[in-house]
Scaffold this motif. Structure first.
Motif, mmCIF file in Angstrom:
data_model
loop_
_atom_site.group_PDB
_atom_site.id
_atom_site.type_symbol
_atom_site.label_atom_id
_atom_site.label_comp_id
_atom_site.label_asym_id
_atom_site.label_seq_id
_atom_site.Cartn_x
_atom_site.Cartn_y
_atom_site.Cartn_z
ATOM 1 N N PHE A 273 12.340 0.993 -0.975
ATOM 2 C CA PHE A 273 12.154 0.352 -2.281
ATOM 3 C C PHE A 273 13.172 -0.770 -2.484
ATOM 4 C CE2 PHE A 273 12.542 -0.105 -6.865
ATOM 5 C CZ PHE A 273 11.201 -0.130 -7.255
ATOM 6 N N ILE A 274 14.437 -0.515 -2.141
ATOM 7 C CA ILE A 274 15.470 -1.552 -2.272
ATOM 8 C C ILE A 274 15.126 -2.759 -1.413
ATOM 9 C CG2 ILE A 274 17.881 -2.104 -1.735
ATOM 10 C CD1 ILE A 274 18.626 0.725 -2.603
ATOM 11 N N LEU B 298 0.810 -1.210 0.000
ATOM 12 C CA LEU B 298 0.000 0.000 0.000
ATOM 13 C C LEU B 298 0.846 1.264 0.000
ATOM 14 C CD1 LEU B 298 -2.716 -1.116 2.578
ATOM 15 C CD2 LEU B 298 -3.065 -0.732 0.136
ATOM 16 N N GLN B 299 2.070 1.161 0.518
ATOM 17 C CA GLN B 299 2.933 2.341 0.581
ATOM 18 C C GLN B 299 3.829 2.480 -0.646
ATOM 19 O OE1 GLN B 299 5.088 2.770 4.247
ATOM 20 N NE2 GLN B 299 3.242 3.223 5.399
ATOM 21 N N GLY C 272 14.523 12.652 -7.955
ATOM 22 C CA GLY C 272 15.274 12.538 -9.200
ATOM 23 C C GLY C 272 15.818 11.147 -9.469
ATOM 24 N N ILE C 273 15.262 10.124 -8.818
ATOM 25 C CA ILE C 273 15.710 8.744 -9.024
ATOM 26 C C ILE C 273 14.636 8.018 -9.834
ATOM 27 C CG2 ILE C 273 16.389 6.579 -7.918
ATOM 28 C CD1 ILE C 273 17.111 8.195 -5.426
ATOM 29 N N SER C 274 15.014 7.541 -11.023
ATOM 30 C CA SER C 274 14.052 6.846 -11.864
ATOM 31 C C SER C 274 13.756 5.459 -11.300
ATOM 32 C CB SER C 274 14.576 6.721 -13.296
ATOM 33 O OG SER C 274 15.688 5.834 -13.338
ATOM 34 N N LEU C 275 12.613 4.899 -11.725
ATOM 35 C CA LEU C 275 12.215 3.583 -11.241
ATOM 36 C C LEU C 275 13.208 2.513 -11.690
ATOM 37 C CD1 LEU C 275 10.032 2.083 -9.662
ATOM 38 C CD2 LEU C 275 8.790 1.763 -11.805
ATOM 39 N N VAL D 93 7.415 5.218 -4.559
ATOM 40 C CA VAL D 93 7.845 5.474 -5.941
ATOM 41 C C VAL D 93 7.718 6.956 -6.267
ATOM 42 C CG1 VAL D 93 7.312 5.018 -8.372
ATOM 43 C CG2 VAL D 93 7.303 3.140 -6.709
ATOM 44 N N SER D 94 6.634 7.584 -5.793
ATOM 45 C CA SER D 94 6.468 9.025 -6.018
ATOM 46 C C SER D 94 7.586 9.813 -5.340
ATOM 47 C CB SER D 94 5.107 9.465 -5.479
ATOM 48 O OG SER D 94 4.946 10.859 -5.590
#
Length: 525
Positions: A388-389, A285-286, A298-301, A291-292
């Motif tokens: 994310f990592i 859910l987070q 400035g870090i792309s997916l 990602v936003s």
């Protein structure tokens, strides 16, 4: 609250359905949970579920660690304490060190302190994930004990690294003298507090007039007390829960009756399962918000995914290197405890396979979610990237390693080469010993009463027959099926009998519970 309650109930239903699907597909349910956590992040319009980072550890970790401590065999842990200790502490430090320096080199703006923070989060393999995956394949008991013991203790060591790294990120400095004293207090104080509280809780269970519900409720509360009190005096709450849980688990027969144990097992199994599922769904859910946040930094997916793949590779390589180092050290210093294989080639393949067992899971997720949102009044540096990592690491290790591990073990037949007494033979010896013990107990203690008491005579005859009969003669598969069919017939009879208004339903329920216990006993034969 009323608007989010239906969503939370629906979440639990989905978790249950995923567990059923995993059992049908014969794969570990954490694999489906992490995939579901990823998929749920793409569903628009779902409510945002946020939990205070300070509460993440307190809500999820104590019961998960306490249940793991109750599940493992402390006797087997003592047998393999050297390799468990090396994997739980030395390997965790080596892994965190590797992650820190690799991320510091490859990730722009990632300091050594942030690298150690990430290393502390992703370094511990998950006990629940490992156990769920390996239950579909046959591995030696010694290997299973090593993996479970390592997963239990490395949570403590990795979270100690996590706490020190948080301090270093916040203050910008790391004083070795203070850190050493603080580390010793966290380890010694945490373990000591856990043992003391464990002893007090055992005495409370023994001396208070508890029944099964109150015993179970107390066991649900106890890990939270252990964790909270240890954290209040700035020692390790994780070690307190682990030490207290191990102490109490070895004495469960002394302060819990059979009813409390049977019912408590089911309650704890369900409770821990739901906690695991909820954590995976929370991170799902987070993920949109994470990602936003990455894009705003400035870090792309694609770049973030690349960092996750890099860290995953470092974790796998570090574990394999450590596995071979542990094997070589054991062969040099303790050759007597090295498992006997049919060839040196097979012996040196085992660390490679052990290196492939480092699936990450709920502890890493909880640690990542526990990172504070702000630090010194500003946004915590790279918090979204660390989250994310962590999710990428868990996703890759569970899906790639988790799905391939049973296949590799089955195809390689590696563990077939290690000599260990067959499980069937061990059970046969235990059953024979129990029969002889029961017969001798009656003969020695109640010999004078046997001739005058018909009930005792029938009991003695029962154990005489069991002692003389072969296992297959006494209860083979066909007899077991007939017995279970008879138990189902008894249930139907009691259900019909319950329609009689003159019969107290409580008596019916007691008989049904006895039949359930009898069926569970049959399944263990």
């Amino acid at each position: 609250m009323h608007s989010i309650l239906p969503f939370l109930l629906a979440m639990i239903v989905v978790i249950l359905l995923l567990e059923m699907l995993a059992a049908k597909l014969r794969i570990a349910y954490p694999i489906l949970l992490v995939i579901a956590g990823l998929m749920i992040s793409f569903i628009p319009g779902l409510p945002v579920v946020k939990i205070d980072p300070d509460l993440i550890f307190f809500i999820f970790l104590p019961p998960l660690l306490f249940e793991a401590a109750w599940s493992i065999s402390f006797k087997e842990m003592k047998k393999w304490w050297r390799i468990i200790g090396s994997f739980a502490f030395l390997v965790v430090f080596f892994t965190a060190f590797s992650v820190a320096f690799i991320t510091n080199y490859f990730v722009p703006g990632f300091t050594i302190a942030l690298g150690f923070l990430l290393g502390g989060i992703v370094s511990p393999p998950d006990a629940v994930s490992t156990g769920a995956i390996t239950k579909f394949v046959k591995i030696p008991n010694s290997t299973s004990t090593i993996l479970e013991g390592e997963s239990l203790l490395n949570d403590a060591s990795s979270l100690i690294i996590f706490r020190f790294a948080l301090v270093a990120v916040g203050t910008g400095q790391f004083i070795w003298q203070e850190a050493t004293m603080s580390f010793l207090w966290m380890v010694i104080g945490g373990a000591g507090i856990g043992l003391l509280l464990g002893w007090l809780f055992v005495q409370a269970h023994k001396r208070l007039p508890t029944d099964a519900p109150s015993d179970i409720i107390l066991t649900l509360i106890e890990p939270y007390f252990m964790y909270w009190i240890a954290e209040k005096v700035h020692s390790s709450g994780v070690l307190a829960v682990v030490a207290g849980g191990l102490f109490m688990s070895t004495r469960r027969l002394l302060f819990l009756n059979s009813t409390s144990r049977v019912r408590g097992f089911s309650v704890w199994e369900s409770f821990v399962f739901i906690l695991n599922g909820i954590v995976f769904f929370i991170i799902g859910l987070q993920l949109p918000e994470v990602v936003s946040g990455l894009r705003s930094e400035g870090i792309s997916l694609n770049t973030a995914i690349g960092y996750g793949v890099l860290v995953t590779g470092v974790l796998i390589a570090s574990r394999m290197i450590s596995s071979y180092a542990a094997m070589i050290a054991t062969m040099i210093f303790r050759p007597g405890v090295v498992p006997h294989a049919r060839s040196n080639r097979r012996r040196f393949l085992m660390p490679l396979l052990l290196g492939w067992t480092g699936m990450r899971g709920v502890v890493s997720l909880a640690a990542a979610l526990a990172i504070p949102i702000t630090l010194n009044g500003e946004a915590f540096p790279h918090r979204n990237l660390i989250l994310f990592i962590t999710f990428v690491v868990i996703l890759l290790t569970l899906v790639v390693q988790g799905l391939t591990l049973p296949y590799i073990i089955g195809r390689s037949k590696l563990f077939d080469a290690f000599s260990e007494e067959p499980e069937k033979e061990v059970k046969r010896k235990l059953n024979d010993g129990l029969r002889k013990h029961s017969y001798q107990f009656l003969k020695n203690k109640y010999d004078n009463e046997l001739h005058d008491h018909a009930g005792l005579q029938r009991m003695l005859k029962h154990w005489e027959e069991k002692m003389e009969a072969d296992d297959d003669d006494w209860m083979n598969e066909k007899t077991k099926l007939i017995f279970i069919e008879m138990l189902d017939s008894q249930r139907n009879y009691l259900s019909e009998l319950n329609k009689d208004p003159s019969i107290n339903e409580e008596f019916i329920r007691q008989q049904l519970f006895r039949i359930d216990l009898e069926e569970e006993r049959l399944k263990m034969i």
